[in-house]
Enzyme design. Structure first.
Site, mmCIF file in Angstrom:
data_model
loop_
_atom_site.group_PDB
_atom_site.id
_atom_site.type_symbol
_atom_site.label_atom_id
_atom_site.label_comp_id
_atom_site.label_asym_id
_atom_site.label_seq_id
_atom_site.Cartn_x
_atom_site.Cartn_y
_atom_site.Cartn_z
ATOM 1 C CG ASP A 200 -0.205 -0.047 2.531
ATOM 2 O OD1 ASP A 200 0.764 -0.834 2.650
ATOM 3 O OD2 ASP A 200 -0.573 0.688 3.463
ATOM 4 C CG HIS B 22 4.375 9.486 3.698
ATOM 5 N ND1 HIS B 22 3.654 9.310 4.868
ATOM 6 C CD2 HIS B 22 4.781 8.239 3.336
ATOM 7 C CE1 HIS B 22 3.630 8.026 5.190
ATOM 8 N NE2 HIS B 22 4.320 7.356 4.270
ATOM 9 C CD GLU C 152 4.114 0.471 7.085
ATOM 10 O OE1 GLU C 152 4.918 0.756 7.987
ATOM 11 O OE2 GLU C 152 3.707 1.309 6.239
ATOM 12 C CG ASP D 120 6.967 4.722 2.823
ATOM 13 O OD1 ASP D 120 7.073 3.495 3.014
ATOM 14 O OD2 ASP D 120 6.411 5.481 3.627
#
Length: 394
Positions: free
Chosen positions: A73, A355, A138, A104
């Site tokens: 994810d 992010h 996660e 990430d």
């Protein structure tokens, strides 16, 4: 496997929009890469519709089993106007691959996948087994890892590598903070704001909790030499119906980052004691819940898995990595609760853009990670101390 194929694997995984859902498409793509190898054990473990964990196991020999893990994810891309490229295009520019999850952690996941494929394609005799645990959820609670742990997929591993980004693989993370996300709901009674005494103000009661929680959790003031201290922040609050009504409902959310000195139960006890105390007061009706809390990972800076990782780092990069800790939690916190006694480390490719808009990974960084994981697996499974430990388990 040639360089272009390795890059293509990462691009295709990035191009799958798996924002807090839809991990099944990632799992299906990865599974398809291994379908031509009859000896690979492939299992999909459903968490929810369109959300399948993936467990791949290679190797037939008796001996240690090494765990590889990465999550499928990603977080939402945010404001698309802030991106130079479509976040799900996996655009290549300036020797970088751009896209949501490039750092990430789809580059880490793809590197694990490519390393396993190379071992299979080259017919490498694996002195044990390697198990890939590709997880859902996660970013929003590590519930995929929790599910796989409860179902025994991490039992009796000899060690675990978490392929989260660690400064272009120049750090080895052995310890990490835990996390507690909690929600407090406050129930009151609505009334006209011209007659507030006829109601019960849910926001007022929630603010009383707010201040007590901040005050009383300050006593957890020990400092870890690597991770620092505990942090506690109230990060979300809402309540009320309209400006001229006494609010009948309000809620807040808090985030605690813990250290190994304090088990999470200490914080639960403190928060619940505040709730119980306030609910004894007239007009208070508060309730607390938690969202997938994780214990801190203590780890050992001199464990055998770190020694092997440093040996491999010297082979691949010609240098040692920095052994340190992480302020963020990872899936290892769940997997370490499995049966057996094993250590985990976190090491993976990626930039400091997790992010963020225009998230990217250096292509060289990603390719080096593949080489590292492949060599690490062989070094680890051939290590005498690891083999001796495994022989006592099996």
């Amino acid at each position: 496997m040639n360089k272009q194929k390795k890059i293509e694997i990462l691009q295709k995984i990035i191009q799958i929009d798996s924002v807090n859902a839809n991990e099944t498409e990632v799992a299906n793509y990865i599974s398809s890469l291994f379908s031509k190898f009859p000896d690979v054990e492939i299992q999909k473990i459903t968490y929810a519709p369109h959300r399948d964990n993936l467990v791949l196991t290679i190797g037939k020999n008796n001996g240690p089993m090494l765990g590889f893990t990465g999550h499928m994810d990603v977080v939402a891309p945010g404001n698309l106007d802030d991106w130079n490229y479509d976040p799900f295009s996996a655009t290549i520019a300036d020797n970088k691959i751009y896209g949501r999850g490039a750092t990430d952690m789809k580059s880490g996941l793809a590197a694990l996948v490519a390393a396993l494929l190379e071992l299979l394609e080259q017919g490498t005799i694996i002195p044990g087994k390697i198990r890939l645990l590709a997880t859902v959820g996660e970013e929003t609670g590590e519930y995929g890892a929790a599910q796989l742990t409860k179902q025994g997929f991490a039992d009796n591993l000899a060690g675990l590598i978490v392929a989260e980004p660690t400064s272009s693989m120049q750090k080895i993370i052995y310890t990490a903070r835990g996390v507690i996300d909690y929600k407090v709901k406050s129930y009151g009674k609505t009334a006209h704001s011209a007659e507030p005494e006829a109601g019960i103000n849910a926001i007022d009661n929630l603010i009383v909790f707010y201040h007590l929680a901040l005050e009383r959790l300050r006593k957890f003031n020990k400092t870890d030499t690597v991770l620092g201290g505990v942090t506690h922040s109230i990060t979300k609050i809402k309540g009320g119906e309209q400006v001229n009504s006494i609010p009948s409902y309000a809620e807040l959310m808090g985030n605690i980052r813990t250290i190994p000195d304090y088990p999470n139960q200490r914080f639960y006890d403190e928060l619940e004691a505040i709730i119980a105390e306030l609910n004894q007061r007239e007009g208070f009706n508060l309730a607390i819940t938690y969202s997938f809390p994780e214990e801190a990972i203590s780890g050992k800076p001199d464990s055998q898995i770190i020694k092997i990782a440093q040996e491999t780092h010297q082979q691949i990069f010609g240098s040692s990595a920095k052994v340190t800790g992480s302020s963020g939690a990872n899936d290892g916190a769940e997997f370490l609760q499995a049966k057996g006694n094993f250590d985990s480390i976190e090491i993976g490719p990626g930039s400091n853009t997790s992010h963020q808009s225009n998230e990217y990974v250096e292509i060289t960084d990603y390719l080096n990670a593949i080489t590292f994981y492949k060599q690490f697996a062989l070094n680890f499974l051939q290590d005498k101390e690891i083999k001796n430990h495994a022989s006592q388990i099996y």
